[in-house]
Design a protein around this motif. Structure first.
Motif, mmCIF file in Angstrom:
data_model
loop_
_atom_site.group_PDB
_atom_site.id
_atom_site.type_symbol
_atom_site.label_atom_id
_atom_site.label_comp_id
_atom_site.label_asym_id
_atom_site.label_seq_id
_atom_site.Cartn_x
_atom_site.Cartn_y
_atom_site.Cartn_z
ATOM 1 N N VAL A 2 -43.617 -45.997 -55.427
ATOM 2 C CA VAL A 2 -44.818 -45.170 -55.339
ATOM 3 C C VAL A 2 -44.579 -44.060 -54.321
ATOM 4 C CG1 VAL A 2 -47.279 -45.087 -54.817
ATOM 5 C CG2 VAL A 2 -46.307 -47.143 -55.822
ATOM 6 N N PRO A 37 -38.926 -51.111 -56.676
ATOM 7 C CA PRO A 37 -39.952 -51.610 -57.593
ATOM 8 C C PRO A 37 -40.994 -52.407 -56.816
ATOM 9 C CG PRO A 37 -37.778 -51.895 -58.555
ATOM 10 C CD PRO A 37 -37.556 -51.432 -57.135
ATOM 11 N N SER A 38 -42.256 -52.177 -57.130
ATOM 12 C CA SER A 38 -43.361 -52.705 -56.331
ATOM 13 C C SER A 38 -44.331 -53.466 -57.225
ATOM 14 C CB SER A 38 -44.099 -51.557 -55.633
ATOM 15 O OG SER A 38 -43.189 -50.779 -54.877
ATOM 16 N N LEU A 97 -48.589 -43.730 -62.822
ATOM 17 C CA LEU A 97 -48.603 -45.185 -62.719
ATOM 18 C C LEU A 97 -49.486 -45.782 -63.813
ATOM 19 C CD1 LEU A 97 -49.006 -45.693 -58.857
ATOM 20 C CD2 LEU A 97 -46.894 -45.643 -60.195
ATOM 21 N N GLU A 144 -47.619 -54.828 -58.882
ATOM 22 C CA GLU A 144 -48.857 -54.125 -59.215
ATOM 23 C C GLU A 144 -50.011 -54.514 -58.307
ATOM 24 O OE1 GLU A 144 -49.859 -54.436 -63.318
ATOM 25 O OE2 GLU A 144 -47.933 -53.673 -64.022
ATOM 26 N N ARG A 193 -40.386 -36.275 -53.664
ATOM 27 C CA ARG A 193 -39.701 -36.746 -54.868
ATOM 28 C C ARG A 193 -38.494 -35.871 -55.193
ATOM 29 N NH1 ARG A 193 -45.109 -37.202 -56.700
ATOM 30 N NH2 ARG A 193 -44.854 -35.241 -57.826
ATOM 31 N N GLN A 203 -44.667 -54.834 -62.387
ATOM 32 C CA GLN A 203 -44.149 -53.982 -61.330
ATOM 33 C C GLN A 203 -44.181 -52.523 -61.775
ATOM 34 O OE1 GLN A 203 -40.194 -55.571 -60.276
ATOM 35 N NE2 GLN A 203 -41.066 -56.200 -58.328
ATOM 36 N N VAL A 204 -44.245 -51.626 -60.775
ATOM 37 C CA VAL A 204 -44.086 -50.199 -61.011
ATOM 38 C C VAL A 204 -42.858 -49.726 -60.251
ATOM 39 C CG1 VAL A 204 -46.541 -49.813 -61.421
ATOM 40 C CG2 VAL A 204 -45.648 -49.607 -59.093
ATOM 41 N N ASN A 205 -42.331 -48.576 -60.650
ATOM 42 C CA ASN A 205 -41.061 -48.083 -60.119
ATOM 43 C C ASN A 205 -41.256 -47.308 -58.818
ATOM 44 O OD1 ASN A 205 -38.331 -47.438 -59.916
ATOM 45 N ND2 ASN A 205 -38.495 -45.672 -61.292
ATOM 46 N N THR A 224 -47.757 -41.062 -57.953
ATOM 47 C CA THR A 224 -46.817 -41.276 -59.049
ATOM 48 C C THR A 224 -45.825 -42.354 -58.650
ATOM 49 O OG1 THR A 224 -45.108 -39.723 -58.296
ATOM 50 C CG2 THR A 224 -46.942 -38.796 -59.580
ATOM 51 N N ASP A 225 -44.950 -42.722 -59.595
ATOM 52 C CA ASP A 225 -43.818 -43.534 -59.187
ATOM 53 C C ASP A 225 -42.775 -42.606 -58.553
ATOM 54 O OD1 ASP A 225 -42.200 -42.375 -61.179
ATOM 55 O OD2 ASP A 225 -42.208 -44.149 -62.461
ATOM 56 N N GLN A 226 -41.624 -43.160 -58.173
ATOM 57 C CA GLN A 226 -40.652 -42.357 -57.434
ATOM 58 C C GLN A 226 -40.017 -41.260 -58.281
ATOM 59 O OE1 GLN A 226 -36.554 -44.044 -56.942
ATOM 60 N NE2 GLN A 226 -37.668 -45.969 -57.029
#
Length: 269
Positions: free
Chosen positions: A243, A203-204, A231, A206, A254, A239-241, A224-226
Protein backbone atom coordinates in the motif's frame (compact mmCIF):
# COMPACT_ATOMS: atom_id res chain seq x y z
CA UNK A 1 -29.08 -3.86 16.05
CA UNK A 2 -30.61 -1.04 14.03
CA UNK A 3 -28.96 1.87 12.21
CA UNK A 4 -26.50 2.13 9.35
CA UNK A 5 -23.53 -0.15 8.81
CA UNK A 6 -21.27 2.66 10.06
CA UNK A 7 -23.34 3.01 13.24
CA UNK A 8 -22.95 -0.70 13.77
CA UNK A 9 -19.17 -0.60 13.30
CA UNK A 10 -18.81 2.33 15.70
CA UNK A 11 -20.85 0.62 18.42
CA UNK A 12 -18.92 -2.62 17.99
CA UNK A 13 -15.57 -0.80 18.09
CA UNK A 14 -16.52 0.89 21.36
CA UNK A 15 -17.61 -2.41 22.90
CA UNK A 16 -14.39 -4.02 21.68
CA UNK A 17 -12.38 -1.30 23.36
CA UNK A 18 -14.05 -2.05 26.68
CA UNK A 19 -13.09 -5.70 26.40
CA UNK A 20 -9.51 -5.06 25.28
CA UNK A 21 -8.84 -2.51 28.02
CA UNK A 22 -9.79 -5.16 30.55
CA UNK A 23 -6.68 -7.14 29.57
CA UNK A 24 -4.22 -4.22 29.61
CA UNK A 25 -3.02 -4.58 33.19
CA UNK A 26 -3.37 -8.34 33.64
CA UNK A 27 -0.65 -9.77 31.34
CA UNK A 28 -2.90 -11.72 28.94
CA UNK A 29 -1.91 -15.16 27.73
CA UNK A 30 0.08 -15.07 24.50
CA UNK A 31 0.56 -17.75 21.85
CA UNK A 32 2.59 -17.82 18.63
CA UNK A 33 0.46 -18.65 15.62
CA UNK A 34 3.21 -20.50 13.81
CA UNK A 35 4.46 -20.06 10.28
CA UNK A 36 5.81 -16.62 11.15
CA UNK A 37 2.29 -15.23 11.52
CA UNK A 38 3.13 -13.55 14.83
CA UNK A 39 1.56 -13.59 18.27
CA UNK A 40 -2.07 -13.73 19.34
CA UNK A 41 -3.36 -13.01 22.84
CA UNK A 42 -6.47 -13.97 24.73
CA UNK A 43 -7.53 -10.34 24.28
CA UNK A 44 -7.46 -10.73 20.47
CA UNK A 45 -9.65 -13.81 20.76
CA UNK A 46 -12.10 -12.21 23.18
CA UNK A 47 -12.52 -9.16 20.95
CA UNK A 48 -12.91 -11.37 17.88
CA UNK A 49 -15.68 -13.30 19.62
CA UNK A 50 -17.54 -10.10 20.45
CA UNK A 51 -17.15 -8.71 16.93
CA UNK A 52 -18.32 -11.92 15.31
CA UNK A 53 -21.36 -12.14 17.57
CA UNK A 54 -22.46 -8.52 17.32
CA UNK A 55 -21.78 -7.97 13.62
CA UNK A 56 -22.99 -11.30 12.26
CA UNK A 57 -26.10 -11.23 14.41
CA UNK A 58 -26.94 -7.77 13.09
CA UNK A 59 -26.16 -8.60 9.44
CA UNK A 60 -26.46 -12.38 8.99
CA UNK A 61 -26.32 -12.11 5.19
CA UNK A 62 -22.84 -10.53 5.21
CA UNK A 63 -19.70 -12.60 4.71
CA UNK A 64 -16.94 -12.63 7.34
CA UNK A 65 -13.17 -12.19 7.19
CA UNK A 66 -11.11 -11.74 10.36
CA UNK A 67 -7.48 -12.24 11.25
CA UNK A 68 -8.52 -14.42 14.18
CA UNK A 69 -11.14 -16.60 12.46
CA UNK A 70 -10.41 -19.50 10.12
CA UNK A 71 -11.21 -18.25 6.64
CA UNK A 72 -14.58 -19.39 5.32
CA UNK A 73 -14.54 -19.17 1.53
CA UNK A 74 -18.30 -18.81 1.53
CA UNK A 75 -17.57 -15.09 1.94
CA UNK A 76 -16.73 -15.01 -1.76
CA UNK A 77 -20.35 -15.79 -2.60
CA UNK A 78 -21.75 -12.87 -0.60
CA UNK A 79 -22.28 -9.38 -2.03
CA UNK A 80 -21.20 -7.75 1.25
CA UNK A 81 -18.63 -8.73 3.87
CA UNK A 82 -17.31 -7.64 7.21
CA UNK A 83 -13.52 -7.48 7.36
CA UNK A 84 -11.98 -6.94 10.81
CA UNK A 85 -8.76 -7.05 12.74
CA UNK A 86 -9.72 -7.46 16.40
CA UNK A 87 -6.43 -5.97 17.61
CA UNK A 88 -4.23 -4.48 14.93
CA UNK A 89 -0.80 -4.09 16.48
CA UNK A 90 -0.82 -7.09 18.80
CA UNK A 91 2.88 -6.72 19.53
CA UNK A 92 2.28 -3.14 20.65
CA UNK A 93 -0.57 -4.37 22.84
CA UNK A 94 1.69 -6.97 24.46
CA UNK A 95 4.44 -4.38 25.00
CA UNK A 96 2.09 -1.97 26.80
CA UNK A 97 1.99 0.62 24.02
CA UNK A 98 -1.16 2.63 23.39
CA UNK A 99 -0.78 2.42 19.61
CA UNK A 100 -2.94 -0.60 18.86
CA UNK A 101 -6.32 -0.39 17.21
CA UNK A 102 -9.55 -2.13 16.34
CA UNK A 103 -10.07 -2.07 12.56
CA UNK A 104 -13.52 -2.77 11.11
CA UNK A 105 -14.91 -2.35 7.60
CA UNK A 106 -17.82 -3.34 5.40
CA UNK A 107 -17.20 -4.33 1.79
CA UNK A 108 -19.54 -4.42 -1.17
CA UNK A 109 -18.38 -6.05 -4.39
CA UNK A 110 -14.75 -5.77 -3.28
CA UNK A 111 -14.85 -2.09 -2.31
CA UNK A 112 -14.99 -0.64 1.20
CA UNK A 113 -18.26 1.20 1.92
CA UNK A 114 -17.69 2.19 5.56
CA UNK A 115 -14.87 1.87 8.05
CA UNK A 116 -13.76 2.45 11.62
CA UNK A 117 -10.30 2.49 13.17
CA UNK A 118 -10.50 2.91 16.95
CA UNK A 119 -7.64 3.34 19.41
CA UNK A 120 -9.25 2.82 22.83
CA UNK A 121 -6.17 3.77 24.86
CA UNK A 122 -5.96 7.12 23.05
CA UNK A 123 -9.72 7.61 22.61
CA UNK A 124 -9.27 8.13 18.87
CA UNK A 125 -12.17 7.12 16.65
CA UNK A 126 -11.47 7.42 12.91
CA UNK A 127 -14.55 6.86 10.73
CA UNK A 128 -15.46 7.06 7.06
CA UNK A 129 -18.24 6.13 4.67
CA UNK A 130 -18.07 6.06 0.88
CA UNK A 131 -18.82 9.55 -0.37
CA UNK A 132 -19.37 10.84 3.15
CA UNK A 133 -15.90 12.04 4.15
CA UNK A 134 -13.51 11.00 6.89
CA UNK A 135 -13.62 12.05 10.53
CA UNK A 136 -11.65 11.85 13.77
CA UNK A 137 -13.88 11.95 16.84
CA UNK A 138 -16.57 13.56 14.70
CA UNK A 139 -14.37 16.28 13.18
CA UNK A 140 -13.50 16.23 9.45
CA UNK A 141 -9.93 15.29 8.53
CA UNK A 142 -7.90 15.84 5.36
CA UNK A 143 -4.61 14.50 4.06
CA UNK A 144 -1.52 16.67 3.76
CA UNK A 145 -1.18 18.67 0.56
CA UNK A 146 2.57 18.15 0.25
CA UNK A 147 3.67 17.64 -3.35
CA UNK A 148 7.48 17.42 -3.03
CA UNK A 149 9.34 14.35 -1.75
CA UNK A 150 12.09 16.55 -0.31
CA UNK A 151 11.44 16.72 3.41
CA UNK A 152 8.25 14.64 3.26
CA UNK A 153 7.30 12.56 6.29
CA UNK A 154 6.46 8.94 5.57
CA UNK A 155 5.29 6.26 7.97
CA UNK A 156 7.05 2.99 7.27
CA UNK A 157 9.92 1.00 8.71
CA UNK A 158 13.65 1.60 8.40
CA UNK A 159 14.18 -1.27 5.97
CA UNK A 160 11.79 0.30 3.48
CA UNK A 161 14.27 3.15 2.90
CA UNK A 162 17.43 1.14 2.29
CA UNK A 163 19.16 2.64 -0.76
CA UNK A 164 19.53 -0.71 -2.53
CA UNK A 165 15.78 -1.24 -2.97
CA UNK A 166 15.22 2.09 -4.73
CA UNK A 167 16.02 2.59 -8.40
CA UNK A 168 18.13 5.70 -7.75
CA UNK A 169 18.71 5.39 -4.01
CA UNK A 170 16.24 6.31 -1.29
CA UNK A 171 14.42 9.59 -1.98
CA UNK A 172 15.24 12.73 0.05
CA UNK A 173 12.56 12.23 2.68
CA UNK A 174 13.06 14.15 5.90
CA UNK A 175 11.64 11.64 8.39
CA UNK A 176 11.95 8.06 7.23
CA UNK A 177 11.81 6.09 10.44
CA UNK A 178 8.50 6.99 12.01
CA UNK A 179 6.77 3.70 12.79
CA UNK A 180 3.52 2.44 14.33
CA UNK A 181 2.85 -1.25 14.84
CA UNK A 182 -0.76 -0.92 13.67
CA UNK A 183 -1.07 -0.54 9.91
CA UNK A 184 -4.61 0.74 10.35
CA UNK A 185 -3.26 3.50 12.60
CA UNK A 186 -0.53 4.37 10.08
CA UNK A 187 -3.16 4.81 7.39
CA UNK A 188 -5.32 6.89 9.71
CA UNK A 189 -2.41 9.18 10.60
CA UNK A 190 -1.80 9.76 6.89
CA UNK A 191 -5.52 10.50 6.47
CA UNK A 192 -5.30 13.01 9.31
CA UNK A 193 -2.36 14.78 7.66
CA UNK A 194 -0.06 14.03 10.60
CA UNK A 195 2.27 12.42 8.05
CA UNK A 196 2.47 13.04 4.32
CA UNK A 197 2.18 9.37 3.41
CA UNK A 198 2.51 5.80 4.59
CA UNK A 199 3.85 2.88 2.62
CA UNK A 200 4.06 -0.89 2.90
CA UNK A 201 6.07 -2.68 0.26
CA UNK A 202 5.27 -6.27 1.16
CA UNK A 203 2.02 -8.12 0.44
CA UNK A 204 -0.34 -7.03 3.21
CA UNK A 205 -3.34 -8.73 4.80
CA UNK A 206 -6.66 -7.21 3.90
CA UNK A 207 -7.84 -6.95 7.51
CA UNK A 208 -4.89 -4.64 8.26
CA UNK A 209 -5.61 -2.37 5.31
CA UNK A 210 -9.29 -2.19 4.37
CA UNK A 211 -10.61 0.19 7.03
CA UNK A 212 -7.70 2.63 6.86
CA UNK A 213 -7.71 2.65 3.06
CA UNK A 214 -11.23 4.09 2.94
CA UNK A 215 -10.40 6.62 5.64
CA UNK A 216 -7.46 7.92 3.58
CA UNK A 217 -9.53 8.01 0.38
CA UNK A 218 -12.38 9.88 2.05
CA UNK A 219 -9.86 12.33 3.52
CA UNK A 220 -8.94 13.27 -0.04
CA UNK A 221 -5.90 11.03 -0.30
CA UNK A 222 -4.47 8.71 -2.90
CA UNK A 223 -4.53 4.97 -2.04
CA UNK A 224 -3.08 2.25 -4.28
CA UNK A 225 -0.94 -0.83 -4.11
CA UNK A 226 2.80 -0.40 -4.65
CA UNK A 227 2.38 -0.55 -8.45
CA UNK A 228 -0.31 2.14 -8.56
CA UNK A 229 -3.21 -0.26 -9.03
CA UNK A 230 -6.46 0.35 -7.11
CA UNK A 231 -7.04 -1.77 -4.01
CA UNK A 232 -9.75 -4.41 -4.17
CA UNK A 233 -10.68 -6.63 -1.26
CA UNK A 234 -12.35 -9.98 -0.53
CA UNK A 235 -9.79 -11.80 -2.64
CA UNK A 236 -9.57 -15.61 -2.39
CA UNK A 237 -6.14 -15.13 -0.83
CA UNK A 238 -6.85 -12.07 1.31
CA UNK A 239 -3.79 -9.96 0.61
CA UNK A 240 -3.04 -6.84 -1.41
CA UNK A 241 0.26 -5.99 -3.08
CA UNK A 242 1.47 -3.45 -0.53
CA UNK A 243 0.00 0.00 0.00
CA UNK A 244 1.11 3.57 -0.76
CA UNK A 245 -1.33 6.11 0.68
CA UNK A 246 -1.61 9.76 1.62
CA UNK A 247 -0.86 13.13 0.04
CA UNK A 248 0.01 13.93 -3.60
CA UNK A 249 3.57 12.68 -3.02
CA UNK A 250 2.37 9.08 -3.25
CA UNK A 251 2.70 8.99 -7.04
CA UNK A 252 6.31 10.17 -6.73
CA UNK A 253 7.03 7.51 -4.10
CA UNK A 254 5.72 4.82 -6.44
CA UNK A 255 7.70 6.19 -9.37
CA UNK A 256 10.91 6.21 -7.33
CA UNK A 257 10.51 2.72 -5.97
CA UNK A 258 12.32 -0.24 -7.51
CA UNK A 259 9.92 -3.17 -7.02
CA UNK A 260 12.14 -5.84 -8.52
CA UNK A 261 14.40 -6.18 -5.48
CA UNK A 262 11.80 -6.11 -2.69
CA UNK A 263 11.23 -9.80 -2.07
CA UNK A 264 14.93 -10.57 -1.83
CA UNK A 265 15.86 -7.77 0.52
CA UNK A 266 13.07 -6.85 2.89
CA UNK A 267 11.80 -8.44 6.11
CA UNK A 268 8.08 -8.42 6.80
CA UNK A 269 6.70 -4.94 7.51
Amino acid sequence: MQGTDLDLLIATAKASGEIARGFVDVAPKVWEKGGGAGPVTEADLAVNELMASDLQTARPDYGWLSEETEDDMARLERQRQFIVDPIDGTRAFIDGSRDWAHALAVLEDGLVTCAVVYLPMRDLMYTASHGGGAFLNGEPIKVSQKTDLDGATVLSNKASFADEIWAAGAPPIGVTRKFRSSLAYRLSLAAQGRFDAMMIIRPSWEWDIAAGALIVAEAGGDVTDQTGAPLRFNNPHPQVNGVVAGSPITSKLRDAFATSTVEARLPNT
